[in-house]
Design a protein around this motif. Sequence first.
Motif, PDB file in Angstrom:
ATOM      1  N   ILE B   8       0.277  -1.144   0.199  1.00 60.31           N
ATOM      2  CA  ILE B   8      -0.065  -0.027  -0.144  1.00 60.31           C
ATOM      3  C   ILE B   8       0.722   1.360   0.012  1.00 60.31           C
ATOM      4  O   ILE B   8       0.626   2.161  -0.875  1.00 60.31           O
ATOM      5  CB  ILE B   8      -1.105   0.092   1.088  1.00 60.31           C
ATOM      6  N   VAL B  15       2.469   6.336  -7.247  1.00 62.06           N
ATOM      7  CA  VAL B  15       1.069   7.382  -7.621  1.00 62.06           C
ATOM      8  C   VAL B  15       1.418   8.512  -7.259  1.00 62.06           C
ATOM      9  O   VAL B  15       1.135   9.556  -8.523  1.00 62.06           O
ATOM     10  CB  VAL B  15      -0.170   6.541  -6.999  1.00 62.06           C
ATOM     11  N   GLY B  18       4.714  10.032  -9.772  1.00 64.76           N
ATOM     12  CA  GLY B  18       4.186   9.875 -11.171  1.00 64.76           C
ATOM     13  C   GLY B  18       3.142  10.600 -11.519  1.00 64.76           C
ATOM     14  O   GLY B  18       3.544  11.901 -12.217  1.00 64.76           O
ATOM     15  N   MET B  19       2.188  11.592 -10.175  1.00 64.56           N
ATOM     16  CA  MET B  19       1.292  12.691 -10.895  1.00 64.56           C
ATOM     17  C   MET B  19       2.116  14.191 -10.716  1.00 64.56           C
ATOM     18  O   MET B  19       2.170  15.002 -11.042  1.00 64.56           O
ATOM     19  CB  MET B  19       0.425  12.738  -8.757  1.00 64.56           C
ATOM     20  N   THR B  22       4.139  14.290 -14.212  1.00 67.73           N
ATOM     21  CA  THR B  22       2.975  14.926 -15.037  1.00 67.73           C
ATOM     22  C   THR B  22       3.362  16.321 -14.411  1.00 67.73           C
ATOM     23  O   THR B  22       2.316  16.683 -16.006  1.00 67.73           O
ATOM     24  CB  THR B  22       1.632  13.725 -14.883  1.00 67.73           C
ATOM     25  N   MET B  23       2.999  16.764 -13.393  1.00 63.33           N
ATOM     26  CA  MET B  23       2.772  18.050 -13.210  1.00 63.33           C
ATOM     27  C   MET B  23       4.225  19.072 -13.767  1.00 63.33           C
ATOM     28  O   MET B  23       3.541  19.890 -14.105  1.00 63.33           O
ATOM     29  CB  MET B  23       2.788  18.755 -11.600  1.00 63.33           C
ATOM     30  N   HIS B  25       5.337  18.347 -16.314  1.00 66.38           N
ATOM     31  CA  HIS B  25       5.280  18.304 -17.739  1.00 66.38           C
ATOM     32  C   HIS B  25       4.543  18.931 -18.072  1.00 66.38           C
ATOM     33  O   HIS B  25       4.099  20.144 -19.532  1.00 66.38           O
ATOM     34  CB  HIS B  25       4.956  16.526 -17.757  1.00 66.38           C
ATOM     35  N   PHE B  26       2.763  19.371 -17.349  1.00 65.46           N
ATOM     36  CA  PHE B  26       2.426  20.495 -17.308  1.00 65.46           C
ATOM     37  C   PHE B  26       3.353  22.086 -18.037  1.00 65.46           C
ATOM     38  O   PHE B  26       2.520  22.521 -18.237  1.00 65.46           O
ATOM     39  CB  PHE B  26       1.323  20.922 -16.118  1.00 65.46           C
TER      40      PHE B  26
END
Lengths: 353, 215
Positions: B8, B15, B18-19, B22-23, B25-26
Amino acid sequence: MTETLTNPVLTLLRLIPGVETLSDGMQVLLSGFLAGVILFAFIAVFALYAVYLERKVAGHVQDRLGPMEVGWHGLLQTIADAIKLLNKEDFAPKDVDTKLFTLAPFLVFMTALSVFVVFPYDSQVSIANLNIGIFYVIAISSIAVPAVIMAGWSSNNKWSLFGAMRSAAQIVSYEIPVGLSIICVIMVVGHMGMQEIVEFQGGGFWKWVIFRSFPFNFIAFFIFFLGSLAEVNRTPFDLPEAESELVAGFMTEYSGMRWAFFFLAEYGNMLAVGLVGAALFLGGWQPPFEFLSFVPGWLWFILKALVLIFVQIWLRWTLPRLRVDQLMYVCWKVLVPFAFVCIIGVGLWEVLT
Amino acid sequence: MGRYFRDIYISVFTVLKGMYVTMLHFFSKSVTVQYPKERLEIPKGSRNQLLNIIEDCIGCDQCVRACPVNCIYMETIKSFEGDELGETSTGRKKSLWIPSFTIDMAKCCFCGLCTYPCPTECLIMTDVYEYSKHDRNDLIFEFADLDPIKAAELREKDAIRKKEKEAAKLAKLKAKEAAAKAKAEKEAAEEGKTPEKKPEDNPDKKTDNSGEENS
Protein backbone atom coordinates in the motif's frame (compact mmCIF):
# COMPACT_ATOMS: atom_id res chain seq x y z
CA MET A 1 -44.48 18.92 -0.13
CA THR A 2 -43.88 22.26 1.53
CA GLU A 3 -40.16 21.89 0.93
CA THR A 4 -40.68 21.21 -2.75
CA LEU A 5 -42.95 24.19 -3.06
CA THR A 6 -40.30 26.58 -1.77
CA ASN A 7 -37.59 25.40 -4.13
CA PRO A 8 -35.76 27.96 -6.30
CA VAL A 9 -36.94 26.49 -9.58
CA LEU A 10 -40.54 26.94 -8.52
CA THR A 11 -39.93 30.57 -7.57
CA LEU A 12 -38.30 30.98 -10.98
CA LEU A 13 -41.34 29.40 -12.58
CA ARG A 14 -43.71 31.73 -10.69
CA LEU A 15 -42.09 34.67 -12.47
CA ILE A 16 -43.99 33.60 -15.56
CA PRO A 17 -47.43 35.28 -15.42
CA GLY A 18 -50.42 32.95 -15.15
CA VAL A 19 -48.56 30.09 -13.45
CA GLU A 20 -50.08 30.93 -10.03
CA THR A 21 -53.54 30.11 -11.36
CA LEU A 22 -52.52 26.49 -12.01
CA SER A 23 -53.00 23.80 -9.36
CA ASP A 24 -50.12 22.95 -6.99
CA GLY A 25 -49.56 19.58 -8.58
CA MET A 26 -49.33 21.13 -12.02
CA GLN A 27 -46.86 23.71 -10.73
CA VAL A 28 -44.65 21.01 -9.23
CA LEU A 29 -44.77 19.10 -12.48
CA LEU A 30 -43.80 22.17 -14.47
CA SER A 31 -41.02 23.04 -12.03
CA GLY A 32 -39.67 19.52 -12.36
CA PHE A 33 -39.64 19.91 -16.12
CA LEU A 34 -37.92 23.28 -15.84
CA ALA A 35 -35.36 21.86 -13.40
CA GLY A 36 -34.64 19.07 -15.85
CA VAL A 37 -34.04 21.56 -18.64
CA ILE A 38 -31.79 23.73 -16.49
CA LEU A 39 -29.76 20.76 -15.24
CA PHE A 40 -29.45 19.34 -18.73
CA ALA A 41 -28.11 22.65 -20.02
CA PHE A 42 -25.76 22.87 -17.06
CA ILE A 43 -24.40 19.35 -17.56
CA ALA A 44 -24.14 19.77 -21.33
CA VAL A 45 -22.14 22.98 -21.02
CA PHE A 46 -20.00 21.45 -18.29
CA ALA A 47 -19.39 18.32 -20.39
CA LEU A 48 -18.31 20.43 -23.36
CA TYR A 49 -15.70 22.24 -21.32
CA ALA A 50 -14.71 19.20 -19.26
CA VAL A 51 -13.84 17.44 -22.50
CA TYR A 52 -11.87 20.51 -23.53
CA LEU A 53 -10.09 20.55 -20.16
CA GLU A 54 -9.41 16.85 -20.44
CA ARG A 55 -7.86 17.21 -23.87
CA LYS A 56 -5.82 20.22 -22.83
CA VAL A 57 -4.51 18.50 -19.71
CA ALA A 58 -3.73 15.40 -21.75
CA GLY A 59 -1.87 17.53 -24.25
CA HIS A 60 0.23 19.36 -21.72
CA VAL A 61 1.02 16.22 -19.74
CA GLN A 62 2.37 14.71 -22.95
CA ASP A 63 4.21 17.92 -23.91
CA ARG A 64 1.72 18.69 -26.65
CA LEU A 65 -0.64 21.62 -26.98
CA GLY A 66 -4.01 19.88 -27.32
CA PRO A 67 -6.76 21.40 -29.44
CA MET A 68 -5.63 24.71 -30.89
CA GLU A 69 -7.48 25.27 -34.13
CA VAL A 70 -11.20 25.82 -33.53
CA GLY A 71 -11.64 29.11 -31.73
CA TRP A 72 -9.07 30.77 -29.50
CA HIS A 73 -6.77 27.95 -28.29
CA GLY A 74 -9.39 25.45 -29.44
CA LEU A 75 -12.14 26.69 -27.13
CA LEU A 76 -14.88 25.82 -29.62
CA GLN A 77 -13.45 22.40 -30.51
CA THR A 78 -15.92 20.36 -28.46
CA ILE A 79 -18.85 22.42 -29.75
CA ALA A 80 -17.80 21.50 -33.26
CA ASP A 81 -17.53 17.85 -32.16
CA ALA A 82 -21.01 17.98 -30.65
CA ILE A 83 -22.46 19.41 -33.86
CA LYS A 84 -20.77 16.61 -35.77
CA LEU A 85 -22.32 14.03 -33.43
CA LEU A 86 -25.77 15.62 -33.80
CA ASN A 87 -25.53 15.35 -37.56
CA LYS A 88 -24.70 11.65 -37.50
CA GLU A 89 -27.17 9.04 -38.60
CA ASP A 90 -29.34 7.47 -35.90
CA PHE A 91 -27.94 4.02 -36.50
CA ALA A 92 -28.55 0.66 -34.83
CA PRO A 93 -26.85 -2.57 -35.97
CA LYS A 94 -29.03 -5.33 -37.42
CA ASP A 95 -29.00 -7.87 -34.61
CA VAL A 96 -29.35 -5.60 -31.58
CA ASP A 97 -32.27 -5.75 -29.21
CA THR A 98 -33.68 -2.48 -30.44
CA LYS A 99 -35.85 -1.61 -27.44
CA LEU A 100 -33.12 -2.02 -24.85
CA PHE A 101 -30.52 -0.62 -27.21
CA THR A 102 -32.38 2.67 -27.58
CA LEU A 103 -33.44 2.83 -23.94
CA ALA A 104 -30.03 2.23 -22.34
CA PRO A 105 -28.25 5.54 -23.11
CA PHE A 106 -31.21 7.55 -21.85
CA LEU A 107 -31.44 5.51 -18.66
CA VAL A 108 -27.73 6.01 -18.02
CA PHE A 109 -28.07 9.71 -18.62
CA MET A 110 -31.21 9.91 -16.50
CA THR A 111 -29.38 8.53 -13.46
CA ALA A 112 -26.57 10.98 -14.01
CA LEU A 113 -29.05 13.83 -14.27
CA SER A 114 -31.31 12.98 -11.36
CA VAL A 115 -28.44 12.93 -8.88
CA PHE A 116 -28.07 16.68 -9.37
CA VAL A 117 -31.45 17.36 -7.84
CA VAL A 118 -30.32 17.16 -4.22
CA PHE A 119 -27.03 19.06 -4.34
CA PRO A 120 -26.78 22.18 -2.17
CA TYR A 121 -25.68 24.74 -4.73
CA ASP A 122 -25.80 27.60 -2.24
CA SER A 123 -27.26 28.19 1.19
CA GLN A 124 -31.00 27.56 0.80
CA VAL A 125 -30.53 26.77 -2.89
CA SER A 126 -31.14 23.19 -3.89
CA ILE A 127 -33.78 21.89 -6.22
CA ALA A 128 -35.06 19.33 -3.70
CA ASN A 129 -33.64 19.44 -0.20
CA LEU A 130 -34.34 15.87 0.83
CA ASN A 131 -33.57 14.90 4.41
CA ILE A 132 -31.99 11.69 3.07
CA GLY A 133 -30.04 13.53 0.36
CA ILE A 134 -26.82 11.53 0.30
CA PHE A 135 -28.70 8.26 0.58
CA TYR A 136 -30.74 9.31 -2.44
CA VAL A 137 -27.51 9.95 -4.37
CA ILE A 138 -26.17 6.48 -3.62
CA ALA A 139 -29.50 4.85 -4.41
CA ILE A 140 -30.03 6.64 -7.71
CA SER A 141 -26.49 6.09 -8.97
CA SER A 142 -27.06 2.34 -8.60
CA ILE A 143 -29.59 2.45 -11.44
CA ALA A 144 -26.64 2.99 -13.78
CA VAL A 145 -25.67 -0.69 -13.30
CA PRO A 146 -28.74 -2.27 -14.95
CA ALA A 147 -28.66 0.46 -17.58
CA VAL A 148 -25.08 -0.37 -18.48
CA ILE A 149 -25.87 -4.10 -18.55
CA MET A 150 -28.82 -3.30 -20.83
CA ALA A 151 -26.49 -1.48 -23.18
CA GLY A 152 -23.93 -4.27 -23.17
CA TRP A 153 -26.40 -7.12 -23.55
CA SER A 154 -28.60 -5.56 -26.20
CA SER A 155 -25.60 -4.65 -28.37
CA ASN A 156 -25.14 -8.36 -29.19
CA ASN A 157 -21.40 -7.87 -29.21
CA LYS A 158 -18.68 -9.56 -27.18
CA TRP A 159 -16.81 -6.38 -26.43
CA SER A 160 -19.99 -4.74 -25.20
CA LEU A 161 -20.89 -7.67 -22.98
CA PHE A 162 -17.40 -7.83 -21.51
CA GLY A 163 -17.48 -4.12 -20.84
CA ALA A 164 -20.92 -4.26 -19.27
CA MET A 165 -19.98 -7.18 -17.03
CA ARG A 166 -16.82 -5.49 -15.90
CA SER A 167 -18.68 -2.26 -15.32
CA ALA A 168 -21.37 -3.96 -13.25
CA ALA A 169 -18.84 -5.84 -11.15
CA GLN A 170 -16.81 -2.72 -10.65
CA ILE A 171 -19.64 -0.37 -9.74
CA VAL A 172 -21.27 -2.85 -7.38
CA SER A 173 -17.96 -3.53 -5.64
CA TYR A 174 -16.89 0.04 -5.31
CA GLU A 175 -20.22 1.19 -3.97
CA ILE A 176 -19.26 -0.53 -0.71
CA PRO A 177 -16.12 1.49 0.16
CA VAL A 178 -17.83 4.65 -1.08
CA GLY A 179 -20.85 3.96 1.09
CA LEU A 180 -18.66 3.18 4.09
CA SER A 181 -16.64 6.35 3.67
CA ILE A 182 -19.88 8.33 3.43
CA ILE A 183 -20.98 6.70 6.69
CA CYS A 184 -17.89 8.25 8.29
CA VAL A 185 -19.19 11.68 7.25
CA ILE A 186 -22.71 10.97 8.41
CA MET A 187 -21.38 9.83 11.78
CA VAL A 188 -19.63 13.15 12.24
CA VAL A 189 -22.52 15.30 11.02
CA GLY A 190 -25.42 13.27 12.32
CA HIS A 191 -27.64 14.08 9.36
CA MET A 192 -28.10 12.78 5.84
CA GLY A 193 -29.50 15.92 4.19
CA MET A 194 -26.91 17.52 1.89
CA GLN A 195 -27.79 21.05 2.98
CA GLU A 196 -27.40 20.13 6.66
CA ILE A 197 -24.06 18.43 6.02
CA VAL A 198 -22.72 21.57 4.36
CA GLU A 199 -24.12 23.89 7.02
CA PHE A 200 -22.42 21.77 9.67
CA GLN A 201 -19.01 22.59 8.12
CA GLY A 202 -19.26 26.39 8.33
CA GLY A 203 -16.54 28.67 9.74
CA GLY A 204 -13.15 28.08 8.21
CA PHE A 205 -11.60 25.16 6.40
CA TRP A 206 -10.49 23.41 9.62
CA LYS A 207 -14.16 22.80 10.33
CA TRP A 208 -14.59 20.82 7.13
CA VAL A 209 -15.38 17.15 7.57
CA ILE A 210 -12.10 16.12 5.96
CA PHE A 211 -10.23 17.60 8.96
CA ARG A 212 -12.64 16.29 11.59
CA SER A 213 -11.56 13.32 13.74
CA PHE A 214 -8.20 13.40 12.02
CA PRO A 215 -6.89 11.25 10.34
CA PHE A 216 -9.91 8.96 9.97
CA ASN A 217 -12.03 11.27 7.85
CA PHE A 218 -8.96 12.27 5.88
CA ILE A 219 -8.45 8.62 4.90
CA ALA A 220 -12.19 8.29 4.33
CA PHE A 221 -11.96 11.14 1.83
CA PHE A 222 -9.30 9.30 -0.17
CA ILE A 223 -11.32 6.09 -0.04
CA PHE A 224 -14.31 8.04 -1.30
CA PHE A 225 -12.27 9.66 -4.04
CA LEU A 226 -10.78 6.38 -5.28
CA GLY A 227 -14.11 4.60 -5.05
CA SER A 228 -15.88 7.34 -6.93
CA LEU A 229 -13.20 7.23 -9.62
CA ALA A 230 -14.02 3.58 -10.08
CA GLU A 231 -17.76 4.25 -10.02
CA VAL A 232 -17.57 6.72 -12.87
CA ASN A 233 -15.29 4.38 -14.84
CA ARG A 234 -12.27 6.62 -15.10
CA THR A 235 -8.65 5.67 -15.38
CA PRO A 236 -7.01 3.88 -13.58
CA PHE A 237 -10.34 2.05 -13.20
CA ASP A 238 -11.58 2.38 -16.78
CA LEU A 239 -11.75 -1.35 -17.43
CA PRO A 240 -15.35 -1.21 -18.73
CA GLU A 241 -14.24 1.00 -21.61
CA ALA A 242 -10.61 -0.08 -21.96
CA GLU A 243 -10.16 1.16 -25.51
CA SER A 244 -6.98 -0.89 -25.92
CA GLU A 245 -8.73 -4.15 -25.04
CA LEU A 246 -12.47 -3.80 -25.52
CA VAL A 247 -12.71 -1.16 -28.29
CA ALA A 248 -15.12 0.98 -26.22
CA GLY A 249 -16.71 -1.52 -23.85
CA PHE A 250 -20.47 -1.26 -23.59
CA MET A 251 -20.44 1.75 -25.92
CA THR A 252 -18.91 -0.16 -28.84
CA GLU A 253 -22.06 -0.38 -30.97
CA TYR A 254 -23.29 3.11 -30.21
CA SER A 255 -22.73 6.07 -32.47
CA GLY A 256 -23.96 9.59 -33.00
CA MET A 257 -26.23 11.14 -30.41
CA ARG A 258 -26.80 7.91 -28.47
CA TRP A 259 -23.09 7.62 -27.91
CA ALA A 260 -23.03 11.30 -27.03
CA PHE A 261 -25.55 10.58 -24.28
CA PHE A 262 -23.20 8.00 -22.76
CA PHE A 263 -20.44 10.52 -23.00
CA LEU A 264 -22.59 13.21 -21.44
CA ALA A 265 -23.52 10.82 -18.64
CA GLU A 266 -19.86 10.04 -18.04
CA TYR A 267 -18.92 13.68 -17.66
CA GLY A 268 -22.11 14.37 -15.74
CA ASN A 269 -21.10 11.61 -13.32
CA MET A 270 -17.65 13.12 -13.05
CA LEU A 271 -19.19 16.41 -12.05
CA ALA A 272 -21.64 14.69 -9.70
CA VAL A 273 -18.84 12.84 -7.96
CA GLY A 274 -16.82 16.03 -7.69
CA LEU A 275 -19.81 17.88 -6.24
CA VAL A 276 -20.55 15.11 -3.74
CA GLY A 277 -16.92 15.07 -2.65
CA ALA A 278 -16.94 18.85 -2.31
CA ALA A 279 -20.20 18.87 -0.36
CA LEU A 280 -19.40 16.02 1.99
CA PHE A 281 -15.73 16.57 2.74
CA LEU A 282 -14.70 20.02 1.55
CA GLY A 283 -17.45 22.19 2.96
CA GLY A 284 -19.68 22.62 -0.08
CA TRP A 285 -20.57 26.26 -0.53
CA GLN A 286 -18.75 27.33 2.64
CA PRO A 287 -15.72 29.54 2.01
CA PRO A 288 -12.40 28.30 3.43
CA PHE A 289 -11.99 31.54 5.43
CA GLU A 290 -14.62 33.80 6.90
CA PHE A 291 -13.32 36.92 5.15
CA LEU A 292 -13.78 35.22 1.77
CA SER A 293 -17.55 34.95 2.28
CA PHE A 294 -18.18 37.77 -0.21
CA VAL A 295 -17.54 35.23 -2.97
CA PRO A 296 -20.90 33.58 -3.77
CA GLY A 297 -21.37 30.13 -2.31
CA TRP A 298 -22.19 28.40 -5.58
CA LEU A 299 -18.85 29.54 -6.93
CA TRP A 300 -17.02 27.93 -4.00
CA PHE A 301 -19.01 24.78 -4.50
CA ILE A 302 -18.24 24.56 -8.24
CA LEU A 303 -14.60 25.52 -7.68
CA LYS A 304 -14.04 22.78 -5.12
CA ALA A 305 -15.71 20.29 -7.43
CA LEU A 306 -13.55 21.49 -10.33
CA VAL A 307 -10.41 20.94 -8.29
CA LEU A 308 -11.48 17.37 -7.66
CA ILE A 309 -12.31 16.93 -11.36
CA PHE A 310 -8.92 18.32 -12.30
CA VAL A 311 -7.26 15.76 -10.01
CA GLN A 312 -9.36 13.05 -11.69
CA ILE A 313 -8.13 14.14 -15.11
CA TRP A 314 -4.58 14.50 -13.83
CA LEU A 315 -4.71 10.95 -12.47
CA ARG A 316 -6.12 9.69 -15.74
CA TRP A 317 -3.13 10.88 -17.71
CA THR A 318 -0.67 9.68 -15.10
CA LEU A 319 -1.65 6.12 -14.33
CA PRO A 320 -2.06 3.01 -16.45
CA ARG A 321 -5.13 0.81 -16.19
CA LEU A 322 -5.44 -1.80 -13.43
CA ARG A 323 -5.93 -5.47 -14.17
CA VAL A 324 -9.29 -6.99 -13.17
CA ASP A 325 -7.87 -8.93 -10.21
CA GLN A 326 -5.91 -5.87 -9.08
CA LEU A 327 -9.10 -3.85 -9.29
CA MET A 328 -10.90 -6.28 -6.99
CA TYR A 329 -7.87 -6.50 -4.70
CA VAL A 330 -7.84 -2.74 -4.25
CA CYS A 331 -11.55 -2.69 -3.50
CA TRP A 332 -12.04 -5.67 -1.20
CA LYS A 333 -8.67 -6.01 0.44
CA VAL A 334 -7.57 -2.41 0.79
CA LEU A 335 -10.40 0.10 0.60
CA VAL A 336 -13.07 -1.87 2.48
CA PRO A 337 -10.90 -2.78 5.51
CA PHE A 338 -9.53 0.73 5.69
CA ALA A 339 -13.05 2.13 5.51
CA PHE A 340 -14.11 -0.10 8.41
CA VAL A 341 -11.13 1.06 10.44
CA CYS A 342 -12.14 4.64 9.65
CA ILE A 343 -15.70 3.99 10.81
CA ILE A 344 -14.45 2.54 14.08
CA GLY A 345 -12.00 5.41 14.51
CA VAL A 346 -14.60 8.08 13.83
CA GLY A 347 -17.07 6.35 16.13
CA LEU A 348 -14.55 6.21 18.99
CA TRP A 349 -13.59 9.84 18.37
CA GLU A 350 -17.20 10.96 18.44
CA VAL A 351 -17.96 8.99 21.58
CA LEU A 352 -14.84 10.10 23.45
CA THR A 353 -15.07 13.83 22.68
CA MET B 1 0.87 -8.42 6.95
CA GLY B 2 4.03 -6.38 6.64
CA ARG B 3 4.04 -6.93 2.93
CA TYR B 4 0.42 -5.81 2.70
CA PHE B 5 1.21 -2.45 4.25
CA ARG B 6 4.43 -2.11 2.28
CA ASP B 7 2.48 -2.71 -0.93
CA ILE B 8 0.00 0.00 0.00
CA TYR B 9 2.81 2.36 0.92
CA ILE B 10 4.64 1.68 -2.35
CA SER B 11 1.52 2.11 -4.47
CA VAL B 12 0.55 5.38 -2.80
CA PHE B 13 4.12 6.65 -3.01
CA THR B 14 4.53 5.71 -6.67
CA VAL B 15 1.17 7.24 -7.59
CA LEU B 16 2.20 10.51 -5.95
CA LYS B 17 5.58 10.34 -7.65
CA GLY B 18 3.92 9.75 -11.00
CA MET B 19 1.58 12.68 -10.40
CA TYR B 20 4.59 14.83 -9.54
CA VAL B 21 6.26 13.85 -12.81
CA THR B 22 3.19 14.63 -14.88
CA MET B 23 2.77 17.91 -13.00
CA LEU B 24 6.26 18.92 -14.08
CA HIS B 25 5.20 18.30 -17.67
CA PHE B 26 2.34 20.80 -17.31
CA PHE B 27 4.94 23.52 -17.22
CA SER B 28 7.47 22.19 -19.69
CA LYS B 29 7.46 23.59 -23.18
CA SER B 30 5.54 21.74 -25.84
CA VAL B 31 7.73 19.66 -28.13
CA THR B 32 5.29 19.74 -31.03
CA VAL B 33 4.80 22.62 -33.44
CA GLN B 34 1.60 23.89 -34.99
CA TYR B 35 2.68 22.39 -38.27
CA PRO B 36 1.09 24.22 -41.16
CA LYS B 37 1.56 27.52 -39.36
CA GLU B 38 5.07 26.97 -38.05
CA ARG B 39 7.64 24.60 -39.45
CA LEU B 40 10.83 23.10 -38.20
CA GLU B 41 13.95 23.79 -40.24
CA ILE B 42 14.87 20.80 -42.37
CA PRO B 43 18.31 19.36 -41.67
CA LYS B 44 21.06 20.10 -44.14
CA GLY B 45 21.53 17.46 -46.81
CA SER B 46 18.02 16.12 -46.39
CA ARG B 47 16.56 14.55 -49.51
CA ASN B 48 13.20 15.82 -50.66
CA GLN B 49 11.82 16.92 -54.00
CA LEU B 50 14.26 16.92 -56.93
CA LEU B 51 14.86 20.02 -58.99
CA ASN B 52 16.71 20.31 -62.26
CA ILE B 53 18.00 23.76 -63.16
CA ILE B 54 17.55 23.25 -66.86
CA GLU B 55 19.66 26.28 -67.81
CA ASP B 56 22.70 24.51 -66.42
CA CYS B 57 21.89 21.03 -67.70
CA ILE B 58 24.19 19.76 -70.40
CA GLY B 59 22.21 16.60 -71.03
CA CYS B 60 25.02 14.25 -70.14
CA ASP B 61 22.58 11.46 -69.18
CA GLN B 62 24.58 10.51 -66.06
CA CYS B 63 21.68 11.02 -63.68
CA VAL B 64 19.44 8.81 -65.80
CA ARG B 65 21.99 6.02 -65.60
CA ALA B 66 22.58 6.52 -61.87
CA CYS B 67 18.91 6.28 -60.94
CA PRO B 68 18.23 2.85 -59.36
CA VAL B 69 14.47 3.00 -59.98
CA ASN B 70 14.58 4.62 -63.42
CA CYS B 71 12.42 7.58 -62.54
CA ILE B 72 14.35 10.14 -64.62
CA TYR B 73 13.56 10.35 -68.32
CA MET B 74 15.65 12.50 -70.62
CA GLU B 75 15.53 13.11 -74.36
CA THR B 76 18.55 14.75 -75.99
CA ILE B 77 19.19 15.92 -79.54
CA LYS B 78 22.64 16.76 -80.76
CA SER B 79 22.96 20.36 -81.78
CA PHE B 80 23.07 21.21 -85.44
CA GLU B 81 25.66 23.33 -87.07
CA GLY B 82 25.02 26.95 -86.41
CA ASP B 83 22.90 26.32 -83.23
CA GLU B 84 23.85 28.63 -80.39
CA LEU B 85 23.10 26.78 -77.14
CA GLY B 86 25.08 29.01 -74.83
CA GLU B 87 27.04 28.12 -71.75
CA THR B 88 26.20 26.86 -68.27
CA SER B 89 26.75 29.11 -65.30
CA THR B 90 30.02 27.31 -64.66
CA GLY B 91 31.23 28.17 -68.16
CA ARG B 92 30.73 24.82 -69.76
CA LYS B 93 29.59 24.76 -73.34
CA LYS B 94 26.28 23.06 -74.04
CA SER B 95 26.09 20.87 -77.10
CA LEU B 96 22.77 19.06 -76.71
CA TRP B 97 19.19 20.17 -77.06
CA ILE B 98 17.01 18.83 -74.23
CA PRO B 99 13.38 18.63 -75.47
CA SER B 100 12.24 16.78 -72.37
CA PHE B 101 13.59 16.14 -68.90
CA THR B 102 11.02 14.37 -66.73
CA ILE B 103 11.25 13.09 -63.18
CA ASP B 104 8.53 10.84 -61.81
CA MET B 105 8.54 11.74 -58.11
CA ALA B 106 6.01 8.99 -57.41
CA LYS B 107 8.71 6.49 -58.31
CA CYS B 108 11.62 8.34 -56.75
CA CYS B 109 13.17 6.57 -53.75
CA PHE B 110 15.02 9.64 -52.48
CA CYS B 111 18.42 7.96 -52.55
CA GLY B 112 20.06 11.06 -53.97
CA LEU B 113 22.34 9.01 -56.22
CA CYS B 114 21.38 11.13 -59.24
CA THR B 115 22.69 14.33 -57.69
CA TYR B 116 26.27 13.15 -57.13
CA PRO B 117 27.36 12.44 -60.73
CA CYS B 118 25.89 15.67 -62.11
CA PRO B 119 28.91 17.51 -63.56
CA THR B 120 27.30 20.95 -63.48
CA GLU B 121 25.45 20.41 -60.19
CA CYS B 122 22.18 21.34 -61.78
CA LEU B 123 20.19 18.37 -60.43
CA ILE B 124 19.64 19.06 -56.74
CA MET B 125 17.52 18.01 -53.79
CA THR B 126 15.40 20.95 -52.66
CA ASP B 127 13.79 21.36 -49.23
CA VAL B 128 10.26 21.11 -50.62
CA TYR B 129 8.58 18.15 -48.96
CA GLU B 130 4.88 18.95 -49.32
CA TYR B 131 3.90 18.12 -52.86
CA SER B 132 1.21 15.52 -52.37
CA LYS B 133 -1.26 15.46 -55.23
CA HIS B 134 -4.68 14.00 -55.89
CA ASP B 135 -3.57 12.39 -59.11
CA ARG B 136 -0.46 10.29 -59.44
CA ASN B 137 0.23 11.80 -62.87
CA ASP B 138 0.65 15.20 -61.23
CA LEU B 139 3.77 13.85 -59.56
CA ILE B 140 5.55 13.63 -62.90
CA PHE B 141 7.52 16.84 -63.09
CA GLU B 142 8.73 18.27 -66.42
CA PHE B 143 11.79 20.48 -66.28
CA ALA B 144 12.64 21.09 -69.94
CA ASP B 145 11.81 24.62 -71.02
CA LEU B 146 12.11 24.07 -74.74
CA ASP B 147 9.24 25.39 -76.83
CA PRO B 148 7.19 22.36 -78.03
CA ILE B 149 7.04 23.68 -81.60
CA LYS B 150 10.79 24.13 -81.61
CA ALA B 151 11.18 20.68 -80.05
CA ALA B 152 9.04 19.12 -82.78
CA GLU B 153 11.08 20.93 -85.41
CA LEU B 154 14.27 19.66 -83.85
CA ARG B 155 12.96 16.10 -83.69
CA GLU B 156 12.06 16.26 -87.36
CA LYS B 157 15.45 17.63 -88.25
CA ASP B 158 17.08 15.01 -86.10
CA ALA B 159 15.09 12.24 -87.77
CA ILE B 160 16.17 13.49 -91.21
CA ARG B 161 19.76 13.68 -90.02
CA LYS B 162 19.54 10.18 -88.61
CA LYS B 163 18.15 8.90 -91.87
CA GLU B 164 20.89 10.60 -93.80
CA LYS B 165 23.45 9.25 -91.42
CA GLU B 166 22.05 5.77 -91.71
CA ALA B 167 21.96 6.02 -95.46
CA ALA B 168 25.53 7.21 -95.42
CA LYS B 169 26.44 4.42 -93.08
CA LEU B 170 24.70 1.90 -95.28
CA ALA B 171 26.45 3.23 -98.32
CA LYS B 172 29.72 3.11 -96.49
CA LEU B 173 29.05 -0.45 -95.39
CA LYS B 174 28.12 -1.47 -98.90
CA ALA B 175 31.25 0.10 -100.24
CA LYS B 176 33.25 -1.65 -97.60
CA GLU B 177 31.63 -4.96 -98.36
CA ALA B 178 32.12 -4.48 -102.01
CA ALA B 179 35.74 -3.67 -101.36
CA ALA B 180 36.11 -6.71 -99.16
CA LYS B 181 34.43 -8.89 -101.72
CA ALA B 182 36.65 -7.57 -104.45
CA LYS B 183 39.63 -8.18 -102.23
CA ALA B 184 38.53 -11.72 -101.46
CA GLU B 185 37.93 -12.47 -105.07
CA LYS B 186 41.29 -11.08 -105.84
CA GLU B 187 42.90 -13.26 -103.21
CA ALA B 188 40.92 -16.28 -104.29
CA ALA B 189 42.09 -15.80 -107.78
CA GLU B 190 45.65 -15.77 -106.55
CA GLU B 191 45.35 -18.90 -104.33
CA GLY B 192 42.86 -21.65 -105.13
CA LYS B 193 43.06 -23.51 -101.75
CA THR B 194 41.28 -21.17 -99.32
CA PRO B 195 37.65 -21.46 -100.52
CA GLU B 196 37.82 -25.27 -100.12
CA LYS B 197 38.38 -25.08 -96.36
CA LYS B 198 34.85 -24.01 -95.46
CA PRO B 199 32.99 -26.99 -96.88
CA GLU B 200 35.34 -29.28 -94.91
CA ASP B 201 34.55 -27.58 -91.57
CA ASN B 202 30.79 -27.50 -91.88
CA PRO B 203 30.11 -31.24 -92.16
CA ASP B 204 32.18 -31.87 -89.03
CA LYS B 205 30.13 -29.46 -86.98
CA LYS B 206 26.86 -30.93 -88.19
CA THR B 207 27.79 -34.42 -87.15
CA ASP B 208 28.83 -33.17 -83.71
CA ASN B 209 25.50 -31.48 -83.16
CA SER B 210 23.47 -34.49 -84.23
CA GLY B 211 25.49 -36.69 -81.92
CA GLU B 212 24.74 -34.42 -78.95
CA GLU B 213 21.06 -34.40 -79.78
CA ASN B 214 20.90 -38.21 -79.88
CA SER B 215 22.60 -38.67 -76.56
